[in-house]
Write an enzyme that holds these catalytic residues in place. Structure first.
Site, PDB file in Angstrom:
ATOM      1  N   ASP A   1       8.049  16.485  -8.740  1.00  0.00           N
ATOM      2  CA  ASP A   1       7.578  17.111  -7.383  1.00  0.00           C
ATOM      3  C   ASP A   1       7.127  16.082  -6.403  1.00  0.00           C
ATOM      4  O   ASP A   1       7.043  16.089  -5.161  1.00  0.00           O
ATOM      5  CB  ASP A   1       6.402  18.197  -7.845  1.00  0.00           C
ATOM      6  CG  ASP A   1       5.480  17.850  -8.495  1.00  0.00           C
ATOM      7  OD1 ASP A   1       5.401  16.635  -8.947  1.00  0.00           O
ATOM      8  OD2 ASP A   1       4.417  18.306  -8.716  1.00  0.00           O
TER       9      ASP A   1
ATOM     10  N   LYS B   1      -0.309  21.872 -17.835  1.00  0.00           N
ATOM     11  CA  LYS B   1      -0.667  23.316 -17.006  1.00  0.00           C
ATOM     12  C   LYS B   1      -0.578  24.476 -17.826  1.00  0.00           C
ATOM     13  O   LYS B   1      -0.138  25.346 -17.078  1.00  0.00           O
ATOM     14  CB  LYS B   1       0.194  23.117 -15.663  1.00  0.00           C
ATOM     15  CG  LYS B   1       0.208  21.882 -14.793  1.00  0.00           C
ATOM     16  CD  LYS B   1       1.160  21.738 -13.798  1.00  0.00           C
ATOM     17  CE  LYS B   1       1.315  20.379 -13.237  1.00  0.00           C
ATOM     18  NZ  LYS B   1       2.640  20.533 -12.158  1.00  0.00           N
TER      19      LYS B   1
END
Length: 489
Positions: A214, A178
């Site tokens: 997450d 990311k």
């Protein structure tokens, strides 16, 4: 010329594109988009390949070379209603991170307050010390604003990057994704780096840190009393990045010595399709388009997280832009004129795909303003079709992997039919108008013996992290360490 539905197999792709069945496209447009249109037969093949990759990741001897890492999370249970207390949550997974104060009582998760902090580009690509000092600084400012600096609260650390977790409070970063590339962090325990940064400040302390992926936080946040049965056994993120977790029987987790009970497994399915001695050539090579290859080759981490680059929000918009450039160069769009804006990387974002559905003047105006092109009504139809085709492929690939997970749970339970639930977070799933339905319809085709309910996780990476921490506090086999390196129970 033929209508697009005349040349496609009668499968999910055709069904999802039937809204353009009356629009005759040139064969060149059809040929450009056809590689993105995956048949049901191909999706079933991909689902089977993913099942094999899951087996590799769980195997004691093969996991180090596996493309899909199947990482143990050491989360061994779901909430039982006895959890209560105040907790902190720190959620790091993109260009912003959040700090939250959470209260848990009677299986309900209440957000007391939160703060969003930006991570400048220079910190994202700087040193690890700079990153964790920044996290500790923002956490301290939040505690000051909440008048909590004098308390030592447990903290759930949601860290949305591939990690090898060896305890619930010890997690080694495998690689950055990311857009992050902080030096000195890969191969290190990120929990300890956070503790060190907090200790270095010396103006506040925490009682313990629980490492939370997450997807796990998303799954846990959906196990609340307001949801009826079935329990949530799968967590899935489809946003900037993508990943999934699920509850696996310990007897199948060959990397761990224990054989009783369950553990949540973080699949790290974004690595599906990466080159591996166990799946060489890559498991997705036969469906990679030239546009996918260009996105990968020009990314910050070429050759890594191929599946994620085909389906997640960080990359979908760029795939669309490359297709639009190709069509324009072939005089099939925008009068054959490639503008500077159209030719610039990342000018077309995934969020724009959510808006460009159908054709009206507002859509035409948006395309013209965004790409600085002259857009006709026919151009807008083609752009809309490109967006729909690429988002459909994303949804169908997600469905193929999710169907493999659901079927695995069904077989573990030795059931002819499975009823379970999926907790979902991520902007692609939440914001795109058709993505959710395409995904759920495709799963129903690919896993007909599995009845899945989908719960949207509200603030899962924050509230769920607190719930994971609360569950860990009550688990007798959980080892939590405080800021001084002593065991907390």
């Amino acid at each position: 010329k033929e209508c697009c539905c005349c040349i496609l197999e009668q499968d999910l792709t055709c069904l999802n594109l039937c809204w353009v069945s009356c629009m005759c496209l040139t064969l060149q447009v059809e040929e450009t988009l056809k590689p993105f249109m995956l048949s049901m037969k191909k999706l079933r093949e991909i689902s089977s390949r993913f099942t094999k990759e899951m087996d590799n990741g769980l195997d004691k001897k093969k996991h180090q070379k596996a493309a899909v890492k199947m990482l143990p999370t050491f989360v061994r249970a779901k909430p039982d209603g006895s959890e209560r207390g105040d907790f902190l949550a720190l959620d790091l997974g993109g260009t912003n991170f959040r700090v939250l104060h959470i209260r848990v009582e009677d299986k309900k998760i209440l957000k007391v307050d939160s703060q969003i902090c930006a991570i400048p580009q220079e910190i994202m690509q700087g040193t690890g010390h700079e990153l964790f000092d920044h996290l500790a600084k923002c956490l301290g400012e939040f505690l000051e604003s909440q008048k909590l600096k004098e308390q030592k609260l447990p903290l759930g650390f949601t860290f949305s990057f591939p990690c090898e977790q060896t305890e619930i409070d010890k997690s080694i970063l495998i690689r950055w994704t990311k857009g992050f590339s902080c030096s000195g962090v890969e191969g290190k325990d990120v929990v300890q780096l956070l503790k060190d940064a907090i200790h270095k400040r010396g103006d506040y302390d925490i009682s313990s840190v629980v490492m939370v992926n997450d997807t796990v936080a998303t799954m846990m946040s959906c196990n609340q009393q307001e949801h009826e049965d079935p329990d949530c056994e799968i967590g899935m993120i489809i946003g900037t990045g993508t990943n999934a977790c699920y509850m696996e029987d310990m007897k199948n987790v060959k990397r761990c010595e224990e054989t009783e009970g369950q553990m949540c497994i973080n699949t790290e399915w974004g690595g599906f399709g990466d080159k591996s001695p166990l799946s060489d050539p890559g498991a997705l090579d036969d469906i990679l388009t030239d546009f996918d290859k260009e996105v990968d080759e020009t990314s910050i981490n070429p050759g890594v997280h191929i599946f994620e680059k085909m389906i997640s929000g960080m990359y979908l918009g760029e795939i669309v832009r490359l297709v639009l450039v190709e069509l324009t160069n072939n005089n099939l769009l925008f009068e054959g004129k490639v503008t500077v804006r159209l030719d610039t990387k990342h000018t077309f974002e995934t969020k724009h795909m959510s808006f460009i559905e159908g054709v009206d003047q507002e859509v035409i105006d948006t395309i013209q303003d965004l790409l600085k092109v002259r857009c006709s009504e026919d151009d807008a139809r083609v752009v809309s079709l490109v967006c729909d085709t690429i988002s459909s492929r994303s949804a169908h690939l997600c469905a193929a992997a999710l169907a493999a997970i659901a079927n695995r749970i069904r077989l573990n339970k030795a059931k002819d039919n499975l009823k379970t639930a999926v907790g979902v977070d991520g902007t692609v799933y939440k914001k795109h108008p058709n993505f959710r339905h395409k995904l759920e319809d495709a799963v129903a085709f690919l896993a007909p013996e599995c009845d899945l309910k989908f719960y949207i996780s509200e603030d899962g990476s924050g509230k769920g992290a607190a719930m994971v921490t609360a569950v860990a506090q009550r688990q007798p086999h959980s080892r939590l360490m405080n800021g001084n390196g002593e065991e907390d129970r």
